[in-house]
Design an enzyme around this catalytic site. Sequence first.
Site, PDB file in Angstrom:
ATOM      1  N   GLU A 174     -11.081  -0.685  34.082  1.00 40.21           N
ATOM      2  CA  GLU A 174     -11.065  -2.149  34.073  1.00 40.21           C
ATOM      3  C   GLU A 174     -10.820  -2.618  32.646  1.00 40.21           C
ATOM      4  O   GLU A 174     -11.423  -2.112  31.696  1.00 40.21           O
ATOM      5  CB  GLU A 174     -12.360  -2.740  34.632  1.00 40.21           C
ATOM      6  CG  GLU A 174     -13.615  -2.410  33.850  1.00 40.21           C
ATOM      7  CD  GLU A 174     -14.853  -3.124  34.377  1.00 40.21           C
ATOM      8  OE1 GLU A 174     -15.224  -4.169  33.797  1.00 40.21           O
ATOM      9  OE2 GLU A 174     -15.442  -2.627  35.343  1.00 40.21           O
ATOM     10  N   THR A 209     -15.223  -8.384  33.102  1.00 45.47           N
ATOM     11  CA  THR A 209     -15.793  -9.549  32.418  1.00 45.47           C
ATOM     12  C   THR A 209     -15.075 -10.821  32.843  1.00 45.47           C
ATOM     13  O   THR A 209     -14.753 -11.691  32.028  1.00 45.47           O
ATOM     14  CB  THR A 209     -15.771  -9.382  30.886  1.00 45.47           C
ATOM     15  OG1 THR A 209     -16.080  -8.032  30.544  1.00 45.47           O
ATOM     16  CG2 THR A 209     -16.833 -10.264  30.231  1.00 45.47           C
ATOM     17  N   LYS A 230     -22.062  -4.490  41.297  1.00 42.41           N
ATOM     18  CA  LYS A 230     -22.267  -3.949  39.960  1.00 42.41           C
ATOM     19  C   LYS A 230     -23.705  -4.234  39.532  1.00 42.41           C
ATOM     20  O   LYS A 230     -24.099  -5.396  39.408  1.00 42.41           O
ATOM     21  CB  LYS A 230     -21.286  -4.591  38.984  1.00 42.41           C
ATOM     22  CG  LYS A 230     -21.530  -4.246  37.514  1.00 42.41           C
ATOM     23  CD  LYS A 230     -20.521  -4.968  36.641  1.00 42.41           C
ATOM     24  CE  LYS A 230     -20.816  -4.781  35.173  1.00 42.41           C
ATOM     25  NZ  LYS A 230     -19.804  -5.425  34.307  1.00 42.41           N
TER      26      LYS A 230
END
Length: 223
Positions: A48, A77, A137
């Site tokens: 990512e 993010t 997550k």
Amino acid sequence: MARMLRPPAEVAAGIEACGIVAVVRAESAAAAVGAVGAVLAGGVRAVEITFTVPEADRIIVRLAGEFGSEVFLGAGTVTSVEQAALALEAGAEYLVSPGFDPEVVRFTLERGRPFFPGVLTPSEILAAKRLGVEVFKIFPAGRMGPAYLKDLQGPFPGIRLMPTGGIDAGNAADYLRAGAMALGVGGKLVDKAAIQAGNWQALTDTARALVAVVKEVRSGTLS
């Protein structure tokens, strides 16, 4: 022409099969490409690119062209609808966030892409599940420890958890044995000093060590 993206179920299955997601933070596109190539050489196929990286969306476009289907390419993010739109337009196959914002999750899922929100509490998990989230997550995982994953699986049997934060080759096995489907690994894998020095072999070696832990735990050879 936009590249063909894999179905969400295939993306999640690919990430789970690898077991490691490299969280890439770099200061330039060249550094990001180098880092992805290095971890890929070590067997980590899921990465990512975080939106803390300047022009993250352009880097995602470049990586998609450079590595194609070799890598499961996501954006990390992601904290706003604007960032989510940029990531999706760039060709990210999945989006990840440090927190849970219903608006961003809904925007992404409505466009057919998986979203892995950062959650910590059962209430956040419930709210995210109601929106259709399937992979969660757990962040910051290092503050909670592997036992917390087992605690969550009591009320949420079968939940797919991706702990992130404070994970390295030394404790990865504990999180996997606690039920993690995959582990998000940032600075312990994508080491900033190694990137700045152009020491790509260090990233490859760490990636290889993490992948070995995944294989050994899943095969039962690592007690």
